[in-house]
Design a protein around this motif. Structure first.
Motif, mmCIF file in Angstrom:
data_model
loop_
_atom_site.group_PDB
_atom_site.id
_atom_site.type_symbol
_atom_site.label_atom_id
_atom_site.label_comp_id
_atom_site.label_asym_id
_atom_site.label_seq_id
_atom_site.Cartn_x
_atom_site.Cartn_y
_atom_site.Cartn_z
ATOM 1 N N SER A 3 0.822 -1.219 0.000
ATOM 2 C CA SER A 3 0.000 0.000 0.000
ATOM 3 C C SER A 3 0.849 1.261 0.000
ATOM 4 O O SER A 3 0.335 2.349 -0.291
ATOM 5 N N SER A 4 2.128 1.144 0.323
ATOM 6 C CA SER A 4 3.003 2.320 0.325
ATOM 7 C C SER A 4 4.255 2.080 -0.519
ATOM 8 O O SER A 4 5.319 2.622 -0.221
ATOM 9 N N SER A 5 4.135 1.284 -1.574
ATOM 10 C CA SER A 5 5.288 0.972 -2.419
ATOM 11 C C SER A 5 5.918 2.246 -2.983
ATOM 12 O O SER A 5 5.234 3.224 -3.284
ATOM 13 N N PHE A 6 7.252 2.187 -3.155
ATOM 14 C CA PHE A 6 7.962 3.313 -3.754
ATOM 15 C C PHE A 6 7.916 3.149 -5.271
ATOM 16 O O PHE A 6 8.472 2.208 -5.827
ATOM 17 N N ASN A 7 7.273 4.123 -5.937
ATOM 18 C CA ASN A 7 7.110 4.071 -7.389
ATOM 19 C C ASN A 7 7.919 5.144 -8.110
ATOM 20 O O ASN A 7 7.753 5.333 -9.320
ATOM 21 N N GLY A 8 8.763 5.843 -7.361
ATOM 22 C CA GLY A 8 9.553 6.922 -7.955
ATOM 23 C C GLY A 8 9.320 8.222 -7.207
ATOM 24 O O GLY A 8 8.246 8.434 -6.629
ATOM 25 N N LEU A 9 10.316 9.089 -7.202
ATOM 26 C CA LEU A 9 10.217 10.356 -6.477
ATOM 27 C C LEU A 9 9.062 11.219 -6.986
ATOM 28 O O LEU A 9 8.461 11.980 -6.226
ATOM 29 N N GLU A 10 8.734 11.091 -8.253
ATOM 30 C CA GLU A 10 7.676 11.916 -8.828
ATOM 31 C C GLU A 10 6.290 11.585 -8.265
ATOM 32 O O GLU A 10 5.351 12.374 -8.396
ATOM 33 N N LEU A 15 12.124 -6.601 -1.351
ATOM 34 C CA LEU A 15 13.100 -5.576 -1.715
ATOM 35 C C LEU A 15 12.663 -4.294 -1.021
ATOM 36 O O LEU A 15 11.770 -3.585 -1.489
ATOM 37 N N ILE A 16 13.284 -4.009 0.142
ATOM 38 C CA ILE A 16 12.860 -2.905 0.997
ATOM 39 C C ILE A 16 13.895 -1.794 0.986
ATOM 40 O O ILE A 16 15.100 -2.036 1.091
ATOM 41 N N VAL A 17 13.419 -0.554 0.888
ATOM 42 C CA VAL A 17 14.298 0.610 0.985
ATOM 43 C C VAL A 17 13.766 1.495 2.115
ATOM 44 O O VAL A 17 12.551 1.629 2.293
ATOM 45 N N GLU A 18 14.676 2.064 2.909
ATOM 46 C CA GLU A 18 14.262 2.970 3.978
ATOM 47 C C GLU A 18 14.342 4.406 3.471
ATOM 48 O O GLU A 18 15.400 4.871 3.055
ATOM 49 N N ILE A 19 13.208 5.100 3.514
ATOM 50 C CA ILE A 19 13.128 6.487 3.053
ATOM 51 C C ILE A 19 12.499 7.326 4.158
ATOM 52 O O ILE A 19 11.365 7.056 4.575
ATOM 53 N N LYS A 50 23.113 8.194 -11.467
ATOM 54 C CA LYS A 50 22.472 8.913 -10.372
ATOM 55 C C LYS A 50 21.291 9.779 -10.806
ATOM 56 O O LYS A 50 20.394 10.077 -10.004
ATOM 57 N N GLU A 51 21.262 10.183 -12.054
ATOM 58 C CA GLU A 51 20.128 10.980 -12.541
ATOM 59 C C GLU A 51 18.922 10.102 -12.869
ATOM 60 O O GLU A 51 17.816 10.609 -13.048
ATOM 61 N N LEU A 52 19.142 8.800 -12.929
ATOM 62 C CA LEU A 52 18.075 7.881 -13.349
ATOM 63 C C LEU A 52 17.567 6.990 -12.220
ATOM 64 O O LEU A 52 16.430 6.502 -12.269
ATOM 65 N N PRO A 87 19.051 5.512 -2.548
ATOM 66 C CA PRO A 87 18.705 4.394 -1.645
ATOM 67 C C PRO A 87 18.211 3.161 -2.407
ATOM 68 O O PRO A 87 18.507 2.028 -2.026
ATOM 69 N N VAL A 88 17.460 3.385 -3.487
ATOM 70 C CA VAL A 88 16.960 2.281 -4.315
ATOM 71 C C VAL A 88 18.126 1.595 -5.019
ATOM 72 O O VAL A 88 18.202 0.360 -5.085
ATOM 73 N N PHE A 89 19.053 2.392 -5.551
ATOM 74 C CA PHE A 89 20.234 1.854 -6.223
ATOM 75 C C PHE A 89 21.025 0.945 -5.273
ATOM 76 O O PHE A 89 21.427 -0.165 -5.647
ATOM 77 N N ASP A 90 21.241 1.397 -4.032
ATOM 78 C CA ASP A 90 22.022 0.617 -3.058
ATOM 79 C C ASP A 90 21.383 -0.742 -2.789
ATOM 80 O O ASP A 90 22.063 -1.770 -2.763
ATOM 81 N N VAL A 91 20.069 -0.744 -2.588
ATOM 82 C CA VAL A 91 19.354 -1.989 -2.268
ATOM 83 C C VAL A 91 19.372 -2.957 -3.443
ATOM 84 O O VAL A 91 19.657 -4.156 -3.282
ATOM 85 N N ILE A 92 19.082 -2.460 -4.633
ATOM 86 C CA ILE A 92 19.000 -3.334 -5.806
ATOM 87 C C ILE A 92 20.373 -3.892 -6.170
ATOM 88 O O ILE A 92 20.508 -5.077 -6.489
ATOM 89 N N LEU A 93 21.414 -3.053 -6.125
ATOM 90 C CA LEU A 93 22.757 -3.538 -6.460
ATOM 91 C C LEU A 93 23.220 -4.592 -5.462
ATOM 92 O O LEU A 93 23.777 -5.626 -5.850
ATOM 93 N N LYS A 94 22.944 -4.352 -4.177
ATOM 94 C CA LYS A 94 23.339 -5.319 -3.146
ATOM 95 C C LYS A 94 22.629 -6.655 -3.353
ATOM 96 O O LYS A 94 23.247 -7.725 -3.293
ATOM 97 N N ARG A 95 21.320 -6.598 -3.609
ATOM 98 C CA ARG A 95 20.554 -7.826 -3.811
ATOM 99 C C ARG A 95 21.034 -8.555 -5.064
ATOM 100 O O ARG A 95 21.166 -9.782 -5.076
#
Length: 402
Positions: free
Chosen positions: A167-174, A209-213, A256-258, A262-270
């Protein structure tokens, strides 16, 4: 007979009088104690020198106390300074959680009432050698217990964790401005509402796949995951990197522009963890194509880097986990995707011979190479396989099965 009966009545009246006086006034008089002992037929010489009088305090009862029976693991944790807590919403049945285990809590009756008496002396402490005369101490009963609570270890019910996070998924900063802050979950809120120990809750979260924001735990949506991973892999390919040559700073500087950091760190680590664990699993499977499940998982865990955690899903496309009915044991069986036929019909026939029913997640690594822009995995399965449902889960098998 009449004289004897009258004597008994006099004793009974005297006894009742003394008992009544004990209820009304504070008895600290040695003579009254001795008289009560005489009426009860107890020799004072058989008792220790100290008498302790107990008084009920109706207006000062400790009503905020309960009795809780604990097992050795809970007691051990408490002695080591660990915390225990009751978790769940107000409509949930009480559950007790330690750092590592979850317990059901049940109310039970006490056959004989238990008294809570602070500073009551027991055993030899009431035998004071240097005192020759009987001493009397007054003690107040803080609480009388007729009930206690017993615990039974259980598995936590985390079936709603996924829906809470989605219900609170991260779909992008926009899209962040559209998120309702009331549906966001911090670690503390999850602890309070989900009836699970910290260790069990963290293990369940690791499957997502969890990111802390901003202090909240957010599930990375599939669209963001797929787009980010595609960008990362594309950069890998451009640089012609091997797994052990990955330069995290270099990749992020380029992307970094794309991709949100925090999302990059989690996905690369996984991604790196999954790839590394998968390679080690392939080595083990090449050595032993069929291995008892617990033995394989233990060896796999020992062989991976310290901060990486092998998971069953990392075996997808390399091995199957199946139950051997003849040996009555679960086994890990080598099944490399590259060894299967290159024709979709033959490949599916062979897969369904190996295992009659597959979930989409299990079979995807084996057929994804046959997908096209208009023919994804679900479309392939709809065309070439038969769908069935068991316990709410979709399975796919041969179209020719009855």
């Amino acid at each position: 007979m009449h004289a004897e009966k009258r004597t008994l009545n006099v004793h009974e009246e005297k006894r009742n009088e003394l008992l009544s006086s004990m209820r009304i006034m504070n008895i600290h008089v040695k003579e009254n104690v001795c008289e009560i002992l005489e009426l009860a037929g107890i020799k004072e010489s058989d008792l220790n020198i100290m008498t302790q009088s107990l008084y009920s305090m109706q207006d000062h009862q400790a009503n905020d106390m309960i009795l809780l029976e604990v097992d050795e693991e809970i007691l051990k944790g408490l002695n080591q300074g660990d915390a225990i807590s009751f978790r769940g919403n107000k409509h949930d049945n009480a559950m007790l959680c330690t750092q590592i285990c979850t317990y059901e809590v049940r109310e039970a009756e006490i056959s004989n009432s238990w008294l809570l008496v602070p500073n009551l002396k027991l055993g030899k402490t009431t035998d004071i050698e240097e005192v020759t005369e009987r001493t009397i101490e007054r003690h107040n009963i803080k609480k009388i217990f007729n009930l206690y609570y017993e615990v039974k270890e259980t598995k936590p019910d985390l079936i709603y964790l996924s829906s809470l996070l989605k219900s609170s998924s991260f779909n992008g900063l926009e899209y962040e401005s559209t998120i309702d802050r009331n549906v966001l979950y911090s670690w503390e809120r999850l602890q309070n509402e989900l009836q699970a120990s910290d260790q069990e809750l963290k293990q369940a979260l690791s499957d997502f796949l969890i990111v802390e924001i901003d202090g909240y735990l957010r599930l990375i949506s599939f669209d963001i995951e797929a787009r980010s991973l595609d960008l990362i892999l594309d950069y890998f390919e451009r640089q012609s990197w091997e797994l052990d040559e990955v330069d995290k700073e270099n990749i992020y500087e380029f992307l970094k522009e794309l991709i949100y950091e925090p999302v990059f760190d989690v996905i690369l680590k996984r991604f790196i963890e999954e790839k590394c664990c998968a390679v080690i699993a392939k080595v083990l499977l090449a050595t032993s194509p069929v291995t008892e499940y617990k033995e394989f998982m233990k060896t796999w865990n020992i062989g991976t880097p310290e901060k990486m955690q092998p998971r069953e899903r990392y075996l997808h496309g390399s091995a199957l986990i199946m139950y051997n009915t003849s040996k009555l044991q679960k086994e890990v069986i080598s099944c490399p995707e590259a060894d299967l036929p290159n024709n979709i019909h033959d490949r599916l026939n062979e897969l369904f011979e190996i295992k009659a029913k597959w979930t989409v997640e299990e079979i995807t690594p084996y057929i994804i190479r046959f997908t096209k822009s208009i023919m994804n995995v679900n479309a392939l399965l709809t065309k070439y396989a038969r769908c069935s449902t068991k316990n709410g889960i979709k399975y796919y098998g041969s179209k020719h099965d009855k």
